[in-house]
Design an enzyme around this catalytic site. Structure first.
Site, PDB file in Angstrom:
ATOM      1  N   CYS A 122       0.836  -1.209   0.000  1.00  0.00           N
ATOM      2  CA  CYS A 122       0.000   0.000   0.000  1.00  0.00           C
ATOM      3  C   CYS A 122       0.865   1.252   0.000  1.00  0.00           C
ATOM      4  O   CYS A 122       1.357   1.675   1.064  1.00  0.00           O
ATOM      5  CB  CYS A 122      -0.899   0.022   1.227  1.00  0.00           C
ATOM      6  SG  CYS A 122      -1.898  -1.447   1.433  1.00  0.00           S
ATOM      7  N   THR A 124       0.302   3.936  -3.024  1.00  0.00           N
ATOM      8  CA  THR A 124      -0.414   4.992  -3.755  1.00  0.00           C
ATOM      9  C   THR A 124      -1.588   5.552  -2.952  1.00  0.00           C
ATOM     10  O   THR A 124      -2.309   4.809  -2.282  1.00  0.00           O
ATOM     11  CB  THR A 124      -0.925   4.435  -5.097  1.00  0.00           C
ATOM     12  OG1 THR A 124       0.183   3.896  -5.802  1.00  0.00           O
ATOM     13  CG2 THR A 124      -1.604   5.499  -5.942  1.00  0.00           C
ATOM     14  N   GLY A 129       0.718   9.685  -6.194  1.00  0.00           N
ATOM     15  CA  GLY A 129       0.953   8.504  -7.022  1.00  0.00           C
ATOM     16  C   GLY A 129       2.403   8.472  -7.437  1.00  0.00           C
ATOM     17  O   GLY A 129       3.273   7.945  -6.733  1.00  0.00           O
ATOM     18  N   SER A 130       2.691   9.117  -8.565  1.00  0.00           N
ATOM     19  CA  SER A 130       4.076   9.144  -9.061  1.00  0.00           C
ATOM     20  C   SER A 130       5.014   9.816  -8.065  1.00  0.00           C
ATOM     21  O   SER A 130       6.153   9.386  -7.884  1.00  0.00           O
ATOM     22  CB  SER A 130       4.129   9.906 -10.392  1.00  0.00           C
ATOM     23  OG  SER A 130       3.296   9.269 -11.331  1.00  0.00           O
ATOM     24  N   THR A 156      -3.536  -3.416  -5.294  1.00  0.00           N
ATOM     25  CA  THR A 156      -3.754  -4.786  -5.783  1.00  0.00           C
ATOM     26  C   THR A 156      -3.846  -5.721  -4.585  1.00  0.00           C
ATOM     27  O   THR A 156      -3.003  -5.649  -3.675  1.00  0.00           O
ATOM     28  CB  THR A 156      -2.593  -5.217  -6.700  1.00  0.00           C
ATOM     29  OG1 THR A 156      -2.480  -4.266  -7.748  1.00  0.00           O
ATOM     30  CG2 THR A 156      -2.810  -6.606  -7.268  1.00  0.00           C
ATOM     31  N   GLU A 363       2.974   0.154 -11.065  1.00  0.00           N
ATOM     32  CA  GLU A 363       4.361  -0.025 -10.590  1.00  0.00           C
ATOM     33  C   GLU A 363       5.257   1.121 -11.089  1.00  0.00           C
ATOM     34  O   GLU A 363       6.420   0.952 -11.405  1.00  0.00           O
ATOM     35  CB  GLU A 363       4.883  -1.380 -11.077  1.00  0.00           C
ATOM     36  CG  GLU A 363       6.112  -1.891 -10.336  1.00  0.00           C
ATOM     37  CD  GLU A 363       5.783  -2.816  -9.187  1.00  0.00           C
ATOM     38  OE1 GLU A 363       4.591  -2.953  -8.819  1.00  0.00           O
ATOM     39  OE2 GLU A 363       6.733  -3.386  -8.620  1.00  0.00           O
ATOM     40  N   GLN A 367       6.209   6.859 -18.067  1.00  0.00           N
ATOM     41  CA  GLN A 367       6.866   8.178 -18.086  1.00  0.00           C
ATOM     42  C   GLN A 367       7.861   8.283 -16.920  1.00  0.00           C
ATOM     43  O   GLN A 367       8.970   8.782 -17.078  1.00  0.00           O
ATOM     44  CB  GLN A 367       5.846   9.314 -17.963  1.00  0.00           C
ATOM     45  CG  GLN A 367       5.000   9.557 -19.197  1.00  0.00           C
ATOM     46  CD  GLN A 367       3.684   8.780 -19.131  1.00  0.00           C
ATOM     47  OE1 GLN A 367       3.604   7.699 -18.546  1.00  0.00           O
ATOM     48  NE2 GLN A 367       2.656   9.323 -19.742  1.00  0.00           N
TER      49      GLN A 367
HETATM   50  C1  LIG Z   1      -4.203  -2.041 -11.923  1.00  0.00           C
HETATM   51  C2  LIG Z   1      -3.385  -1.212 -10.985  1.00  0.00           C
HETATM   52  C3  LIG Z   1      -2.835  -1.798  -9.869  1.00  0.00           C
HETATM   53  C4  LIG Z   1      -2.095  -1.033  -8.975  1.00  0.00           C
HETATM   54  N1  LIG Z   1      -1.586  -1.632  -7.845  1.00  0.00           N
HETATM   55  C5  LIG Z   1      -0.963  -0.867  -6.905  1.00  0.00           C
HETATM   56  C6  LIG Z   1      -0.527  -1.447  -5.670  1.00  0.00           C
HETATM   57  O1  LIG Z   1      -0.666  -2.654  -5.434  1.00  0.00           O
HETATM   58  N2  LIG Z   1       0.039  -0.636  -4.744  1.00  0.00           N
HETATM   59  C7  LIG Z   1       0.215   0.705  -4.960  1.00  0.00           C
HETATM   60  O2  LIG Z   1       0.725   1.369  -4.056  1.00  0.00           O
HETATM   61  N3  LIG Z   1      -0.171   1.271  -6.124  1.00  0.00           N
HETATM   62  C8  LIG Z   1      -0.759   0.531  -7.097  1.00  0.00           C
HETATM   63  N4  LIG Z   1      -1.196   1.105  -8.268  1.00  0.00           N
HETATM   64  C9  LIG Z   1      -1.015   2.547  -8.459  1.00  0.00           C
HETATM   65  C10 LIG Z   1      -0.010   2.881  -9.533  1.00  0.00           C
HETATM   66  O3  LIG Z   1       1.287   2.531  -9.165  1.00  0.00           O
HETATM   67  C11 LIG Z   1      -0.203   4.369  -9.825  1.00  0.00           C
HETATM   68  O4  LIG Z   1      -1.418   4.478 -10.536  1.00  0.00           O
HETATM   69  C12 LIG Z   1       0.897   4.946 -10.650  1.00  0.00           C
HETATM   70  O5  LIG Z   1       2.088   4.978  -9.910  1.00  0.00           O
HETATM   71  C13 LIG Z   1       0.577   6.373 -11.120  1.00  0.00           C
HETATM   72  O6  LIG Z   1       0.093   7.171 -10.088  1.00  0.00           O
HETATM   73  P1  LIG Z   1      -1.229   8.063 -10.301  1.00  0.00           P
HETATM   74  O7  LIG Z   1      -2.276   7.147 -10.831  1.00  0.00           O
HETATM   75  O8  LIG Z   1      -1.496   8.809  -9.051  1.00  0.00           O
HETATM   76  O9  LIG Z   1      -0.832   9.061 -11.459  1.00  0.00           O
HETATM   77  P2  LIG Z   1      -0.109  10.482 -11.311  1.00  0.00           P
HETATM   78  O10 LIG Z   1       1.122  10.354 -10.507  1.00  0.00           O
HETATM   79  O11 LIG Z   1      -1.109  11.488 -10.876  1.00  0.00           O
HETATM   80  O12 LIG Z   1       0.327  10.764 -12.808  1.00  0.00           O
HETATM   81  C14 LIG Z   1      -0.597  11.175 -13.816  1.00  0.00           C
HETATM   82  C15 LIG Z   1       0.143  11.229 -15.149  1.00  0.00           C
HETATM   83  O13 LIG Z   1       1.203  12.187 -15.075  1.00  0.00           O
HETATM   84  C16 LIG Z   1       2.451  11.582 -15.395  1.00  0.00           C
HETATM   85  N5  LIG Z   1       3.491  12.142 -14.528  1.00  0.00           N
HETATM   86  C17 LIG Z   1       3.424  12.327 -13.191  1.00  0.00           C
HETATM   87  N6  LIG Z   1       4.578  12.858 -12.727  1.00  0.00           N
HETATM   88  C18 LIG Z   1       5.376  12.992 -13.803  1.00  0.00           C
HETATM   89  C19 LIG Z   1       6.710  13.485 -13.989  1.00  0.00           C
HETATM   90  N7  LIG Z   1       7.441  13.930 -12.961  1.00  0.00           N
HETATM   91  N8  LIG Z   1       7.229  13.479 -15.235  1.00  0.00           N
HETATM   92  C20 LIG Z   1       6.502  13.006 -16.296  1.00  0.00           C
HETATM   93  N9  LIG Z   1       5.249  12.555 -16.187  1.00  0.00           N
HETATM   94  C21 LIG Z   1       4.690  12.537 -14.974  1.00  0.00           C
HETATM   95  C22 LIG Z   1       2.259  10.094 -15.131  1.00  0.00           C
HETATM   96  O14 LIG Z   1       3.125   9.329 -15.918  1.00  0.00           O
HETATM   97  C23 LIG Z   1       0.796   9.899 -15.511  1.00  0.00           C
HETATM   98  O15 LIG Z   1       0.708   9.715 -16.891  1.00  0.00           O
HETATM   99  C24 LIG Z   1      -1.894   0.355  -9.218  1.00  0.00           C
HETATM  100  C25 LIG Z   1      -2.425   0.937 -10.374  1.00  0.00           C
HETATM  101  C26 LIG Z   1      -3.156   0.174 -11.256  1.00  0.00           C
HETATM  102  C27 LIG Z   1      -3.707   0.832 -12.489  1.00  0.00           C
END
Ligand SMILES: Cc1cc2nc3c(=O)[nH]c(=O)nc-3n(C[C@H](O)[C@H](O)[C@H](O)COP(=O)(O)OP(=O)(O)OC[C@H]3O[C@@H](n4cnc5c(N)ncnc54)[C@H](O)[C@@H]3O)c2cc1C
Length: 381
Positions: A122, A124, A129-130, A156, A363, A367
């Protein structure tokens, strides 16, 4: 072959057999229904696929990262959703293996390995997120326990896990230095599962919100020291990203295998698909998949050999994004080649295309992986 290679070959063969015999009849259904496959979880446990990276002394299989990737690749060749189960079990476990005290390992690892428990990871959050260093979930020390408050999303196994590996800040405002990992057991008061996500792909994997409301966690369930969480996370993700790459390679190979079987029946070898340029597309797919596979196992090997002075995080990031971009391209082209058949709901290749899209996102998005590679290149001497 030396001992390690023989061992890896055994894992590959075992996973291939399970994938072909047990997973094949279930893959389409899991996707269509969008439910967690408890039957496959049971089989994967039985074969040791859910305790691959747990040391032997705690009942695990103690494999290397290459074997882990081989198992994932073989399962993903048939079903990417349930291959994610193998990956996430390892991702949830690794912070404990890498950074947990013996007492915590004794408490958690045998229950995963011997009692077939499930674990999740856990990190995100809705607002983080990123930029993982900005986690807002707080863990505040009170006497002999921490009180955790916050919300995680897109987790997940969130709705099916027995244990939750959670990253929270113990020193709000300190970003990286403030992040600390904990293991929370299912049933702990204040821990609840929120909304389950209805996803376009990887639908046979359970993805939910996880909510922490005044969750009391004993100090003994902290993973290592306060502030060690960031590095535990990074070391974990360096090891798991090649496995995500392997998932993408297996998926892409599955789409190509389908096309080859289909093409043989359709007489492509006798020139039937030539006018559409199909043979050239098949050749490109095969080359791209082999290139992705080479990168995935190079990254895995770097981990296994503990190669000093090499930027393993860069190869790990490269393998994840290159392989999942290849999977996206191969599956999109496969649908293009199959046309109306490939577009049909629940056609295997249609499912693979939806699954490939999701792999580009989780994961760490592709990007973000590119940013890791670029930063490493620009920082190198
Ligand atoms: C099916 C699935 C399973 C998952 N399982 C887990 C899990 O088990 N545990 C967990 O903790 N998370 C999990 N996640 C979360 C996943 O790791 C995040 O969705 C991912 O890291 C992106 O975070 P966000 O969705 O908040 O996007 P954001 O961080 O908000 O990003 C939005 C967009 O902006 C881009 N972006 C952001 N910052 C930058 C930057 N500095 N430079 C360039 N581009 C950028 C990103 O690439 C993306 O396209 C899961 C996601 C999915 C879809």
């Amino acid at each position: 072959m030396n001992d390690a290679e023989q061992q890896r070959e055994r894992w590959r063969t075992k996973a291939r057999e399970v994938a072909r015999n047990v997973v094949t009849p279930r893959a389409a259904e899991i996707d269509a229904v969008g439910e967690f496959a408890w039957d496959l979880a049971e089989v994967y446990s039985e074969y040791g696929f859910l305790s691959l990276l747990i040391p032997k002394e705690y009942g695990g299989m103690d494999t290397d990262i290459t074997s882990f990737c081989l198992v994932v690749e073989e399962i993903a060749n048939i079903c990417a959703s349930s291959a994610l189960l193998v990956i996430v079990q390892a991702v949830g476990t690794m912070p404990v293996v890498l950074g947990g005290a013996n007492e915590l390992k004794e408490k958690v690892l045998p229950r995963l390995a011997r009692e077939r428990g499930l674990i999740c990871f856990c990190l995100t959050e809705p607002e983080s997120g990123s930029d993982a260093a900005s986690v807002r979930t707080k863990a505040i020390l009170k006497d002999d326990h921490y009180v955790i408050n916050g919300q995680k999303c897109f987790i997940t196994n969130g709705g099916v896990a027995d244990f939750y590996t959670v990253f929270a800040t113990t020193h709000p405002g300190n970003r990286i230095e403030g992040i600390t990992g904990f293991v929370v057991e299912k049933g702990t008061p204040g821990l609840s599962v929120g909304k389950a996500e209805e996803k376009m792909g990887i639908r046979g994997s359970n993805t939910t919100e996880v909510i922490f409301e005044d969750v009391k966690v004993p100090v003994a369930q902290r993973i290592g020291d306060e502030g060690a969480g960031w590095w535990q996370m990074m070391r974990t993700l360096n090891r798991s990203r090649p496995a995500i790459g392997a998932q993408a390679v297996g998926l892409a190979q599955g789409a190509l295998d389908y096309l080859i079987r289909f093409g043989k029946e359709e007489g492509w070898a006798r020139g039937k698909g030539d006018s559409l340029g199909v043979p050239l597309m098949l050749a490109d797919m095969a080359v791209e998949i082999e290139a992705a596979r080479a990168l995935v196992y190079k990254a895995a090997n770097m981990m296994d050999e503990k190669v000093k002075g090499t930027p393993v995080q860069m190869f790990s990031a490269m393998s994840k994004y290159f392989a999942s971009d290849v999977a996206m391209k191969v599956t999109t082209d496969a649908v293009q080649i199959l046309q109306w058949q490939g577009l049909t709901r629940n056609h295997p290749v249609e499912r693979m295309m939806r699954d490939a899209k999701v792999i580009q996102i989780f994961e760490g998005t592709n990007q973000i992986q590119r940013m890791v590679v670029a930063h490493t290149l620009l920082k190198s001497k």
